[in-house]
Design an enzyme around this catalytic site. Structure first.
Site, PDB file in Angstrom:
ATOM      1  N   ASP A  98       6.064  10.469  -9.233  1.00 55.78           N
ATOM      2  CA  ASP A  98       6.077  10.802  -7.808  1.00 55.78           C
ATOM      3  C   ASP A  98       6.999   9.934  -6.972  1.00 55.78           C
ATOM      4  O   ASP A  98       6.861   9.858  -5.755  1.00 55.78           O
ATOM      5  CB  ASP A  98       4.648  10.681  -7.259  1.00 55.78           C
ATOM      6  CG  ASP A  98       4.069   9.278  -7.432  1.00 55.78           C
ATOM      7  OD1 ASP A  98       4.809   8.372  -7.860  1.00 55.78           O
ATOM      8  OD2 ASP A  98       2.875   9.092  -7.134  1.00 55.78           O
ATOM      9  N   GLU A 120       3.408  14.400 -15.601  1.00 58.91           N
ATOM     10  CA  GLU A 120       2.384  13.927 -14.639  1.00 58.91           C
ATOM     11  C   GLU A 120       2.396  14.824 -13.391  1.00 58.91           C
ATOM     12  O   GLU A 120       2.476  14.357 -12.252  1.00 58.91           O
ATOM     13  CB  GLU A 120       2.595  12.464 -14.262  1.00 58.91           C
ATOM     14  CG  GLU A 120       1.328  11.750 -13.824  1.00 58.91           C
ATOM     15  CD  GLU A 120       1.587  10.315 -13.405  1.00 58.91           C
ATOM     16  OE1 GLU A 120       2.213  10.091 -12.374  1.00 58.91           O
ATOM     17  OE2 GLU A 120       1.154   9.403 -14.134  1.00 58.91           O
ATOM     18  N   GLU A 134       4.748   9.356  -1.819  1.00 57.88           N
ATOM     19  CA  GLU A 134       4.581   9.917  -3.174  1.00 57.88           C
ATOM     20  C   GLU A 134       3.922  11.290  -3.197  1.00 57.88           C
ATOM     21  O   GLU A 134       4.269  12.141  -4.019  1.00 57.88           O
ATOM     22  CB  GLU A 134       3.800   8.944  -4.060  1.00 57.88           C
ATOM     23  CG  GLU A 134       4.557   7.660  -4.402  1.00 57.88           C
ATOM     24  CD  GLU A 134       4.464   6.595  -3.323  1.00 57.88           C
ATOM     25  OE1 GLU A 134       3.808   6.830  -2.282  1.00 57.88           O
ATOM     26  OE2 GLU A 134       5.068   5.516  -3.506  1.00 57.88           O
ATOM     27  N   HIS A 211       1.304  -2.873  -3.754  1.00 59.67           N
ATOM     28  CA  HIS A 211       2.685  -2.630  -3.320  1.00 59.67           C
ATOM     29  C   HIS A 211       2.839  -1.396  -2.432  1.00 59.67           C
ATOM     30  O   HIS A 211       3.923  -1.132  -1.921  1.00 59.67           O
ATOM     31  CB  HIS A 211       3.603  -2.462  -4.542  1.00 59.67           C
ATOM     32  CG  HIS A 211       3.355  -1.205  -5.315  1.00 59.67           C
ATOM     33  ND1 HIS A 211       3.874   0.013  -4.938  1.00 59.67           N
ATOM     34  CD2 HIS A 211       2.632  -0.971  -6.428  1.00 59.67           C
ATOM     35  CE1 HIS A 211       3.479   0.941  -5.804  1.00 59.67           C
ATOM     36  NE2 HIS A 211       2.717   0.375  -6.717  1.00 59.67           N
ATOM     37  N   ARG A 213       3.482   1.348   0.203  1.00 55.21           N
ATOM     38  CA  ARG A 213       4.105   1.280   1.522  1.00 55.21           C
ATOM     39  C   ARG A 213       3.091   1.415   2.644  1.00 55.21           C
ATOM     40  O   ARG A 213       3.170   0.727   3.658  1.00 55.21           O
ATOM     41  CB  ARG A 213       5.135   2.404   1.673  1.00 55.21           C
ATOM     42  CG  ARG A 213       6.516   1.991   1.234  1.00 55.21           C
ATOM     43  CD  ARG A 213       7.431   3.178   1.036  1.00 55.21           C
ATOM     44  NE  ARG A 213       8.415   2.794   0.041  1.00 55.21           N
ATOM     45  CZ  ARG A 213       9.672   2.499   0.300  1.00 55.21           C
ATOM     46  NH1 ARG A 213      10.141   2.600   1.512  1.00 55.21           N
ATOM     47  NH2 ARG A 213      10.483   2.113  -0.656  1.00 55.21           N
ATOM     48  N   HIS A 244       4.700  -7.939  -6.770  1.00 56.70           N
ATOM     49  CA  HIS A 244       5.811  -6.991  -6.687  1.00 56.70           C
ATOM     50  C   HIS A 244       7.006  -7.672  -6.002  1.00 56.70           C
ATOM     51  O   HIS A 244       6.822  -8.571  -5.183  1.00 56.70           O
ATOM     52  CB  HIS A 244       5.318  -5.788  -5.869  1.00 56.70           C
ATOM     53  CG  HIS A 244       6.213  -4.585  -5.914  1.00 56.70           C
ATOM     54  ND1 HIS A 244       7.387  -4.504  -5.208  1.00 56.70           N
ATOM     55  CD2 HIS A 244       6.097  -3.410  -6.570  1.00 56.70           C
ATOM     56  CE1 HIS A 244       7.959  -3.324  -5.434  1.00 56.70           C
ATOM     57  NE2 HIS A 244       7.193  -2.643  -6.261  1.00 56.70           N
TER      58      HIS A 244
HETATM   59  C1  UD1 Z   1       8.571   2.442  -5.706  1.00 56.28           C
HETATM   60  C2  UD1 Z   1       8.124   3.893  -5.509  1.00 56.28           C
HETATM   61  C3  UD1 Z   1       6.614   3.986  -5.676  1.00 56.28           C
HETATM   62  C4  UD1 Z   1       6.143   3.336  -6.969  1.00 56.28           C
HETATM   63  C5  UD1 Z   1       6.681   1.924  -7.060  1.00 56.28           C
HETATM   64  C6  UD1 Z   1       6.328   1.299  -8.384  1.00 56.28           C
HETATM   65  C7  UD1 Z   1       9.332   5.310  -3.908  1.00 56.28           C
HETATM   66  C8  UD1 Z   1       9.580   5.638  -2.490  1.00 56.28           C
HETATM   67  N1  UD1 Z   1       8.449   4.332  -4.167  1.00 56.28           N
HETATM   68  O1  UD1 Z   1       7.997   1.697  -4.622  1.00 56.28           O
HETATM   69  O2  UD1 Z   1       6.236   5.348  -5.683  1.00 56.28           O
HETATM   70  O3  UD1 Z   1       4.737   3.318  -6.978  1.00 56.28           O
HETATM   71  O4  UD1 Z   1       8.109   1.957  -6.940  1.00 56.28           O
HETATM   72  O5  UD1 Z   1       6.475  -0.084  -8.351  1.00 56.28           O
HETATM   73  O6  UD1 Z   1       9.943   5.892  -4.771  1.00 56.28           O
HETATM   74  N2  UD1 Z   1      12.608  -4.708  -5.398  1.00 56.28           N
HETATM   75  C9  UD1 Z   1      13.420  -5.623  -6.031  1.00 56.28           C
HETATM   76  N3  UD1 Z   1      13.687  -5.434  -7.373  1.00 56.28           N
HETATM   77  C10 UD1 Z   1      13.160  -4.429  -8.090  1.00 56.28           C
HETATM   78  C11 UD1 Z   1      12.325  -3.497  -7.445  1.00 56.28           C
HETATM   79  C12 UD1 Z   1      12.071  -3.648  -6.086  1.00 56.28           C
HETATM   80  O7  UD1 Z   1      13.896  -6.569  -5.429  1.00 56.28           O
HETATM   81  O8  UD1 Z   1      13.401  -4.340  -9.307  1.00 56.28           O
HETATM   82  C13 UD1 Z   1      12.323  -4.887  -3.945  1.00 56.28           C
HETATM   83  C14 UD1 Z   1      13.515  -4.540  -3.064  1.00 56.28           C
HETATM   84  O9  UD1 Z   1      13.523  -5.382  -1.945  1.00 56.28           O
HETATM   85  C15 UD1 Z   1      13.207  -3.107  -2.631  1.00 56.28           C
HETATM   86  C16 UD1 Z   1      11.682  -3.180  -2.497  1.00 56.28           C
HETATM   87  O10 UD1 Z   1      11.266  -4.030  -3.560  1.00 56.28           O
HETATM   88  O11 UD1 Z   1      13.862  -2.759  -1.437  1.00 56.28           O
HETATM   89  C17 UD1 Z   1      10.995  -1.849  -2.584  1.00 56.28           C
HETATM   90  O12 UD1 Z   1      11.450  -1.113  -3.714  1.00 56.28           O
HETATM   91  P1  UD1 Z   1      11.445   0.518  -3.669  1.00 56.28           P
HETATM   92  O13 UD1 Z   1      11.875   1.070  -4.977  1.00 56.28           O
HETATM   93  O14 UD1 Z   1      12.183   0.965  -2.473  1.00 56.28           O
HETATM   94  O15 UD1 Z   1       9.947   0.867  -3.400  1.00 56.28           O
HETATM   95  P2  UD1 Z   1       8.632   0.339  -4.125  1.00 56.28           P
HETATM   96  O16 UD1 Z   1       7.733  -0.142  -3.049  1.00 56.28           O
HETATM   97  O17 UD1 Z   1       8.965  -0.526  -5.262  1.00 56.28           O
HETATM   98  N1  UDP Z   2       2.933  -3.537 -14.566  1.00 55.10           N
HETATM   99  C1  UDP Z   2       3.724  -4.448 -15.285  1.00 55.10           C
HETATM  100  N2  UDP Z   2       3.863  -5.723 -14.795  1.00 55.10           N
HETATM  101  C2  UDP Z   2       3.284  -6.125 -13.639  1.00 55.10           C
HETATM  102  C3  UDP Z   2       2.512  -5.189 -12.893  1.00 55.10           C
HETATM  103  C4  UDP Z   2       2.367  -3.891 -13.401  1.00 55.10           C
HETATM  104  O1  UDP Z   2       4.246  -4.118 -16.351  1.00 55.10           O
HETATM  105  O2  UDP Z   2       3.451  -7.303 -13.256  1.00 55.10           O
HETATM  106  C5  UDP Z   2       2.802  -2.150 -15.090  1.00 55.10           C
HETATM  107  C6  UDP Z   2       1.391  -1.616 -15.183  1.00 55.10           C
HETATM  108  O3  UDP Z   2       0.822  -1.889 -16.444  1.00 55.10           O
HETATM  109  C7  UDP Z   2       1.561  -0.128 -14.941  1.00 55.10           C
HETATM  110  C8  UDP Z   2       2.789  -0.047 -14.056  1.00 55.10           C
HETATM  111  O4  UDP Z   2       3.447  -1.304 -14.161  1.00 55.10           O
HETATM  112  O5  UDP Z   2       1.849   0.579 -16.132  1.00 55.10           O
HETATM  113  C9  UDP Z   2       2.369   0.220 -12.648  1.00 55.10           C
HETATM  114  O6  UDP Z   2       3.447   0.051 -11.808  1.00 55.10           O
HETATM  115  P1  UDP Z   2       3.293  -0.019 -10.251  1.00 55.10           P
HETATM  116  O7  UDP Z   2       1.944  -0.496  -9.879  1.00 55.10           O
HETATM  117  O8  UDP Z   2       4.469  -0.788  -9.771  1.00 55.10           O
HETATM  118  O9  UDP Z   2       3.526   1.495  -9.820  1.00 55.10           O
HETATM  119  P2  UDP Z   2       2.558   2.761  -9.641  1.00 55.10           P
HETATM  120  O10 UDP Z   2       1.847   2.988 -10.908  1.00 55.10           O
HETATM  121  O11 UDP Z   2       1.668   2.458  -8.480  1.00 55.10           O
HETATM  122  O12 UDP Z   2       3.501   3.860  -9.297  1.00 55.10           O
END
Ligand code: UD1
Ligand code: UDP
Length: 375
Positions: A98, A120, A134, A211, A213, A244
């Site tokens: 999502d 999914e 999402e 994490h 939003r 995160h």
């Molecule tokens: C994204 C997804 C969310 C998912 C989550 C899993 C969208 C809109 N959101 O949210 O559905 O549950 O990933 O974790 O698609 N950042 C880093 N390095 C990384 C990843 C993230 O620095 O490897 C930081 C950056 O500042 C970035 C912020 O995290 O701008 C948010 O990342 P983003 O992918 O925009 O949204 P998530 O909150 O991670």
């Molecule tokens: N996870 C990981 N390391 C971490 C935290 C989570 O590998 O420090 C894994 C966790 O086991 C799960 C996935 O990341 O499979 C969940 O990711 P996240 O919570 O970022 O996203 P969501 O599932 O909410 O989309």
């Protein structure tokens, strides 16, 4: 007969984890050519997953930018994917979940009239703004999808209610269980000295992740404060919070948790240590989607710090509880689980509403069968 060409697209940590077992099955399936394209909406957090599962993408769009907006993710992914789809001309494009990468992937495929498989599919919270964005991403992807791979019967029913044809919906289980089976081991030893130094037998570990939003701001501040105050109340409790990389989450966490005893804020863990840590924890507090699926299968009670969930199965099975985001509710529910053994044991049952670990095989089989007849 020529190979079925599958273009697998993903961009974030959870998509990588849940796509990895499908990729592994495709690698050993004759008649399927799998091309992997990552948007890299996440960078470090996705690279961790690629390393663990030993996956080498054919295309890396590298769209990540710190502080990226939803529009930036969508447009950068869409532009990059258009090029890759035109160059590779796949029979089917596979997306999972999502995220904004998923929606962009589906839209890019639709623009090129490429068939779409959505792994999914059919999860619904019923509220477009929670989880945000999402819920919308998943619904928009559904509209464009040809093969809906629904993890559970409940997900199938959601799709039927929205008018999707029954013969396009396949109940497969969730590939997260397949992934979990790759990594959780009873005799696992952490490489990290801090994780190794915790006395898991005599201490009770709360594992926290957050994490979403829609929680950023006051809800997250309230949740963290409730968790902090509970840790202060119980001297045998240790909090581990692999945090995160989102700086907004980090700011709140540091404000609330800095200089607290028995609070360990650590960097995001690789999937293998993370899931093995969950297996040793006492309970889980999370707004994550994936954790709501993993924890029940490891027999860990989960307090879901969200107002809505698109994953009611864990709640129906009794392992998960939706506790919302208000301080009082989070504090009270944690207090109950830590003080009342009977309540704890009621929730600490290993149940597996999300599948038997064979979802990936089913998905690959369905793709193979469909293309065998349509070519
Ligand atoms: C994204 C997804 C969310 C998912 C989550 C899993 C969208 C809109 N959101 O949210 O559905 O549950 O990933 O974790 O698609 N950042 C880093 N390095 C990384 C990843 C993230 O620095 O490897 C930081 C950056 O500042 C970035 C912020 O995290 O701008 C948010 O990342 P983003 O992918 O925009 O949204 P998530 O909150 O991670
Ligand atoms: N996870 C990981 N390391 C971490 C935290 C989570 O590998 O420090 C894994 C966790 O086991 C799960 C996935 O990341 O499979 C969940 O990711 P996240 O919570 O970022 O996203 P969501 O599932 O909410 O989309």
């Amino acid at each position: 007969m020529s190979n079925i060409k599958v273009l697998t697209v993903f961009g974030t940590r959870p998509e990588g984890i849940k796509m990895a077992p499908i990729i592994k099955v495709m690698e050993k399936t004759e008649g399927i050519e799998n091309i992997i394209c990552i948007t890299a909406q996440h960078r470090e957090m996705l690279d961790q997953v690629l390393n663990i599962f030993d996956i080498e993408p054919d295309y890396d769009l590298n769209i990540f930018k710190p502080g990226q907006t939803l529009t930036e993710i969508t447009t950068r992914a869409l532009e990059g994917l258009e090029r890759v789809i035109i160059e590779t001309n796949p029979d089917v494009l596979l997306v999972q979940g999502d995220t904004t990468t998923v929606f962009s992937g589906a839209l890019a495929a639709f623009y090129q009239k490429v068939k779409i498989g959505h792994v999914e599919a059919g999860l619904r919270s019923g509220n477009l703004y929670s989880p945000y964005p999402e819920e919308a991403n998943r619904r928009l992807t559904g509209v464009l999808t040809d093969f809906h791979f629904a993890p559970t019967e409940n997900n199938r029913q959601n799709l039927l209610r929205e008018g999707y044809p029954d013969d396009r919906i396949f109940i497969t289980g969730n590939t997260v269980i397949d992934a979990l089976n790759y990594v959780v081991k009873e005799d696992y030893e952490f490489k990290d000295s801090k994780l190794n130094s915790i006395d898991y037998k005599n201490k009770r570990v709360i594992l926290l992740t957050s994490h979403r939003r829609e929680n950023i701001g006051k809800p997250m501040e309230d949740i963290f404060s409730a968790v902090r105050d509970i840790v202060n109340k119980y001297s045998d409790v240790e909090l581990i919070f692999p945090i995160h990389l989102n700086p907004k989450v980090r700011d709140i966490a540091h404000r609330v948790f800095d200089n607290q005893e028995r609070v360990h804020i650590i960097e995001p863990l690789d999937y293998e240590p993370f899931t093995n840590l969950m297996a040793r924890s006492y309970l889980v507090v999370t707004d994550s989607g994936g954790l709501q699926e993993e924890a029940p299968s490891l027999g860990k009670p989960v307090l879901v710090i969200r107002e809505e969930t698109e994953r009611p199965e864990g709640i129906e099975a009794g392992t998960a509880k939706l506790v919302g985001t208000q301080y009082d509710n989070v504090y009270r529910e944690l207090d109950i689980l830590l003080s009342n053994e009977e309540e704890y044991h009621k929730m600490a049952n290993a149940v597996n509403p999300y599948g038997d670990g064979k979802a990936s095989e089913r998905i690959v089989d369905i793709i193979s069968q469909n293309y065998k007849y349509s070519k």
